[in-house]
Design a protein around this motif. Structure first.
Motif, short mmCIF file in Angstrom:
data_model
loop_
_atom_site.label_atom_id
_atom_site.label_comp_id
_atom_site.label_asym_id
_atom_site.label_seq_id
_atom_site.Cartn_x
_atom_site.Cartn_y
_atom_site.Cartn_z
N LEU A 173 28.01 69.43 -48.32
CA LEU A 173 27.38 68.72 -49.43
C LEU A 173 27.89 69.24 -50.77
CD1 LEU A 173 25.09 66.66 -50.14
CD2 LEU A 173 23.62 68.66 -50.46
N VAL A 174 27.92 70.57 -50.89
CA VAL A 174 28.39 71.18 -52.15
C VAL A 174 29.84 70.78 -52.42
CG1 VAL A 174 28.90 73.36 -53.31
CG2 VAL A 174 26.78 73.11 -52.04
N TRP A 175 30.65 70.82 -51.37
CA TRP A 175 32.06 70.45 -51.51
C TRP A 175 32.17 69.00 -51.99
CZ3 TRP A 175 36.88 72.66 -51.01
CH2 TRP A 175 37.94 71.77 -50.91
N THR A 176 31.41 68.11 -51.34
CA THR A 176 31.48 66.69 -51.69
C THR A 176 31.07 66.47 -53.15
OG1 THR A 176 30.81 66.27 -49.44
CG2 THR A 176 30.82 64.39 -50.91
N LEU A 177 29.99 67.15 -53.54
CA LEU A 177 29.54 67.01 -54.94
C LEU A 177 30.63 67.49 -55.89
CD1 LEU A 177 25.81 68.18 -54.80
CD2 LEU A 177 26.71 65.86 -55.11
N GLY A 178 31.24 68.62 -55.53
CA GLY A 178 32.30 69.16 -56.38
C GLY A 178 33.47 68.20 -56.49
N VAL A 179 33.87 67.67 -55.35
CA VAL A 179 35.00 66.75 -55.33
C VAL A 179 34.69 65.49 -56.16
CG1 VAL A 179 36.26 65.18 -53.81
CG2 VAL A 179 35.98 67.55 -53.17
N ARG A 180 33.44 65.04 -56.09
CA ARG A 180 33.07 63.82 -56.81
C ARG A 180 33.09 64.00 -58.32
NH1 ARG A 180 30.30 59.72 -53.70
NH2 ARG A 180 29.42 58.87 -55.59
N GLN A 181 32.75 65.21 -58.75
CA GLN A 181 32.65 65.36 -60.21
C GLN A 181 33.91 65.97 -60.83
OE1 GLN A 181 31.57 68.32 -62.46
NE2 GLN A 181 32.88 69.35 -60.95
N TYR A 182 34.85 66.39 -59.99
CA TYR A 182 36.08 66.97 -60.53
C TYR A 182 36.91 65.88 -61.22
CZ TYR A 182 40.70 69.18 -60.46
OH TYR A 182 41.92 69.69 -60.80
N THR A 183 37.40 66.21 -62.38
CA THR A 183 38.11 65.17 -63.13
C THR A 183 39.59 65.44 -63.28
OG1 THR A 183 37.56 66.28 -65.18
CG2 THR A 183 36.11 64.49 -64.48
N GLY A 184 40.02 66.59 -62.79
CA GLY A 184 41.44 66.88 -62.87
C GLY A 184 41.85 67.37 -64.24
N THR A 185 43.16 67.49 -64.42
CA THR A 185 43.66 67.95 -65.71
C THR A 185 44.42 66.82 -66.37
OG1 THR A 185 45.61 68.73 -64.56
CG2 THR A 185 43.90 70.35 -65.01
N GLY A 186 44.60 66.91 -67.64
CA GLY A 186 45.40 65.91 -68.33
C GLY A 186 46.86 66.10 -67.97
N THR A 187 47.64 65.06 -68.09
CA THR A 187 49.06 65.24 -67.80
C THR A 187 49.87 65.07 -69.07
OG1 THR A 187 48.98 62.95 -67.06
CG2 THR A 187 49.21 64.62 -65.38
N ILE A 192 33.15 61.95 -75.16
CA ILE A 192 34.49 61.49 -75.50
C ILE A 192 34.76 60.21 -74.71
CG2 ILE A 192 36.93 62.01 -75.21
CD1 ILE A 192 36.33 64.82 -76.05
N LYS A 193 35.14 59.19 -75.43
CA LYS A 193 35.41 57.93 -74.76
C LYS A 193 36.88 57.88 -74.37
CE LYS A 193 31.77 55.55 -77.22
NZ LYS A 193 31.39 54.47 -78.12
N ALA A 194 37.18 58.36 -73.18
CA ALA A 194 38.58 58.43 -72.74
C ALA A 194 39.10 57.02 -72.48
CB ALA A 194 38.70 59.28 -71.50
N VAL A 195 38.28 56.21 -71.84
CA VAL A 195 38.62 54.80 -71.64
C VAL A 195 37.43 54.00 -72.13
CG1 VAL A 195 39.06 53.01 -69.93
CG2 VAL A 195 40.16 55.23 -69.71
N GLY A 228 51.48 54.47 -74.03
CA GLY A 228 50.48 54.91 -74.98
C GLY A 228 50.74 56.35 -75.34
N PRO A 229 50.30 56.78 -76.53
CA PRO A 229 50.53 58.18 -76.91
C PRO A 229 49.79 59.13 -75.97
CG PRO A 229 49.32 56.99 -78.62
CD PRO A 229 49.61 56.02 -77.54
N ASN A 230 50.15 60.41 -76.05
CA ASN A 230 49.46 61.39 -75.21
C ASN A 230 47.97 61.38 -75.51
OD1 ASN A 230 51.72 62.41 -73.88
ND2 ASN A 230 52.28 63.60 -75.67
N GLY A 231 47.16 61.45 -74.47
CA GLY A 231 45.71 61.48 -74.67
C GLY A 231 45.12 60.13 -74.99
N ALA A 232 45.84 59.06 -74.70
CA ALA A 232 45.36 57.73 -75.05
C ALA A 232 44.38 57.19 -74.01
CB ALA A 232 46.52 56.77 -75.20
N GLY A 233 44.43 57.76 -72.81
CA GLY A 233 43.54 57.27 -71.76
C GLY A 233 44.31 56.66 -70.60
N LYS A 234 45.64 56.80 -70.61
CA LYS A 234 46.44 56.25 -69.51
C LYS A 234 46.11 56.93 -68.20
CE LYS A 234 49.95 57.43 -71.52
NZ LYS A 234 51.06 58.27 -71.66
N SER A 235 46.17 58.27 -68.22
CA SER A 235 45.94 59.02 -66.98
C SER A 235 44.55 58.74 -66.43
CB SER A 235 46.06 60.52 -67.24
OG SER A 235 47.39 60.87 -67.31
#
Lengths: 404, 265
Positions: free
Chosen positions: B251-265, A101-104, A121-128
């Motif tokens: 190391l495991v923690w750092t790897l986890g932190v690096r690849q975590y992308t969070g949630t959409g808002t 998925i190309k988010a940005v 931008g609309p929701n899910g547009a890649g702003k966040s």
């Protein structure tokens, strides 16, 4: 012997090479680093190349007035294509069916010091996702982000000491600690001097009388009060750059006004650069001189807010007060107007809530005066109003157009 | 050194605030302590009852078993008092609140665990110290300076092992999101480490030594202290394992932190 050369992987970058026949001593390296302002040198690489020791210091030098430089930034996510049902879930465990998925997707822009830029931008547009890359939370897939001479993800710890972030839906203060104590902890974390700390607090007290919340634990504050405190906390160390993610979400009108007042004042008095993401048209109209519209990971518009209306067509709304108007005349009128003029789409003729006839037309396609002439000749027009389309309507049009 | 002072200062400030805010709810504070105390005393009594009916367990007598039990509780103190927030990591990751840890100019692990201090566990600390002194007397351990130093080193190693394993298991949240099952499972396994590992069959011993090194939390150091008599080089195994596990955990923690992308808002 020293040489400057251009690094192709980072735009606006100067690579400072120091060649020495022998292993360069510590003193020498320090001497070279001194030539640059502190914080500018990012990393020292030591490589051994054909028995000549080479140290590469690279320093990102941006144009003086720029604070953010983003070039061809991309962020892709790999997501497992999920299948339906319980059996599907079991199959997923062994599936390699990933989808990218190309988010940005390849965006470039730069921000000058002291600007207030609105990210919409609309929701899910890649702003966040973009904001996360700008704040050092996410690593980019490709492209470069340079903010204030730091590369956010790589230099996270040093970098975030220089910025402030407000997440509208998330409190960053400790929920069970009184506000003022939270501030004191932040004072320690950011190593804020007493002078700066007191100046920041005074500024907020003058603006919104923050004092009244000092001794209340954060969890007991209302959403609006919490937002004010969160914004205050992000400004405490008087950073050069602030990211505000939907700062006015869920707030009542008067607090929204206060929040905007704070943002404007801080921008004006401390020359803070501010990046706002928002869905609130009021925020855009009241704060942002410049807008960046993102959709499907691409920048669709980047320019002055006042130019935004024209980019999506010079729309004007024509309102006519016509004698004895009724549904029959209205539909007949729509027929006649559409027969008379050639336009990219069917012109909708509607009644507004005051009983006026309303048409919205793109001026570049069809001169409004022609329509007006036609209408005054054909009907008994008592009164005329011409309005520019509201920003909200333009944004809706942009979103819908962009989503097609 | 400067960095250390900086971190300690911040930690102290947050801890003080946390304790203060907990004391606001006096009844909750009091009953929390009381509850913890009752639980600890009861679990201690149950162990006493069990061990009294079995005079010997794989060559370990009553006082040795109690010493092991005391050491086990002492070792869990640093993790349980200062790192209790690891239990909430999966929650923070799922809701996206973890993002905030990235926005401070601090170590992410430090920022995450700071501001939460479980004073309640001090009751267990008091109990375990009492137990160690009491059984230590009964067992006539001849303390020398070197032995004391080794005891401290082994305690540190064991505590680091436990903490490291806890961090690794908690870090799985960065990948699997809901790891409550894993957390509970590792807790169940960890409970076994209060018994001499020698009572288990070979595969279990192998597992607790090389896969999840729970053997190093209590059995190995206490075995060294009680059964080998004089200080030998093998006493250093526990501190070494502790450092290794903790480094791996970071190391495991750092790897986890690096690849975590969070949630959409």
């Amino acid at each position: 012997m020293y040489a400057y050369s251009y690094a192709p992987h980072i735009k606006n970058t100067i690579v400072y090479n120091a060649f020495q026949e022998k292993n360069p001593g510590k003193q020498k390296s320090r001497h070279i680093l001194k030539k640059f302002p502190a914080g500018l040198h990012s990393k020292i690489y030591k490589k051994s190349l054909h028995s000549i020791h080479v140290i590469v210091y690279y320093t990102i030098i941006m144009e003086n007035n720029k604070i953010i430089e983003v070039n061809n930034l991309k962020r892709y996510f790999k997501i497992l294509k999920r299948q339906e049902g319980l059996w599907g879930a079991v199959k997923d465990l062994f599936s390699r069916n990933y989808q990218t998925i190309k988010a940005v997707d390849d965006i470039s822009f730069s921000v000058e010091k002291g600007e207030i830029v609105g990210f919409i931008g609309p929701n899910g547009a890649g702003k966040s996702t973009t904001i996360k890359m700008l704040t050092g939370v996410l690593k980019e897939t490709a492209g470069t982000v340079v903010v204030d001479s730091y590369i956010p993800f790589r230099d996270r710890k040093k970098y975030v000491a220089n910025i402030g972030v407000v997440l509208g839906q998330r409190s960053q203060l400790w929920w069970n600690i009184p506000v003022i104590e939270s501030f004191k902890v932040l004072k320690d974390i950011y190593r804020i001097t007493d002078a700066v700390y007191n100046r920041s607090l005074k500024l907020f007290n003058d603006l919104v009388d923050l004092k009244q919340y000092y001794h209340i634990p954060v969890r007991k504050l209302s959403l609006g009060q919490k937002t004010l405190c969160n914004i205050a906390s992000a400004f405490l160390h008087s950073p050069k750059l602030i990211f505000l993610d939907e700062p006015t979400i869920g707030l009542d009108v008067s607090i929204k006004k206060n929040v905007r007042k704070i943002i404007r004042t801080l921008n004006k008095e401390l020359d803070t650069t501010i990046i706002v993401t928002t869905h609130d048209v009021g925020d855009i109209e009241n704060l942002c001189k410049r807008l960046i519209l993102i959709d499907k990971g691409k920048i669709i518009f980047d320019g002055l807010t006042s130019h935004f209306n024209q980019t999506f067509g010079a729309y004007r709304t024509l309102r006519l007060d016509i004698e004895h108007i009724n549904d029959g005349i209205l539909s007949a009128m729509e027929e006649q107007v559409n027969n008379q003029f050639r336009y990219k789409e069917r012109i909708a003729v509607k009644l507004d809530k005051n009983g006026w006839v309303k048409l919205t037309i793109d001026q570049d396609e069809l001169p409004l005066l022609d329509v007006l002439n036609f209408a005054t000749k054909t009907y008994r027009v008592k009164d005329v109003k011409i309005e520019e389309i509201s920003l909200e309507d333009v944004i809706i049009r942009a979103y819908e157009g962009a989503l097609e | 050194m400067k960095t250390l002072i900086y971190y300690v200062r911040i930690y102290m400030r947050l801890a003080a605030q946390d304790i203060k805010s907990r004391m606001v709810y006096k009844v909750d504070f009091f009953f929390g302590f009381l509850g913890e105390f009752v639980i600890n005393v009861l679990s201690f009594l149950s162990i006493v009852v069990i061990f009294q009916t079995i005079p010997q367990l794989a060559g370990w007598d009553y006082y040795e078993l109690l010493f092991l039990y005391g050491f086990f509780h002492l070792v869990r103190m640093p993790t349980d008092i200062f790192f209790d927030k690891l239990w909430f990591l999966q929650n923070a990751v799922r809701t996206g609140d973890f993002i905030i840890c990235y926005l401070r100019p601090l170590n992410t692990l430090f920022y995450f665990i700071s501001g939460e201090i479980r004073l309640k566990n001090i009751t267990a600390l008091v109990l375990s110290v009492f137990l160690l002194i009491y059984t230590g007397n009964k067992l006539h351990i001849s303390w020398t300076f070197l032995k004391g130093l080794c005891f401290f080193l082994m305690f540190t190693g064991s505590a680091l092992t436990l903490l490291g394993i806890r961090i690794i298991v908690a870090s799985t949240a960065f990948w699997v999101i809901n790891n409550v099952f894993l957390m509970n499972f590792h807790l169940k396994l960890y409970d076994f480490s209060r018994y001499p590992i020698s009572i288990f069959s070979k595969p279990f011993r192998f597992f607790f030594t090389y896969v999840l090194p729970f053997a190093f939390i209590a059995y190995v150091p206490v075995n060294a202290l009680l059964k080998t008599g004089d200080v030998t080089l093998s006493w250093l195994i526990t501190p070494l394992v502790g450092c290794g596990v903790f480094a791996l955990a970071c190391l495991v923690w750092t790897l986890g932190v690096r690849q975590y992308t969070g949630t959409g808002t």
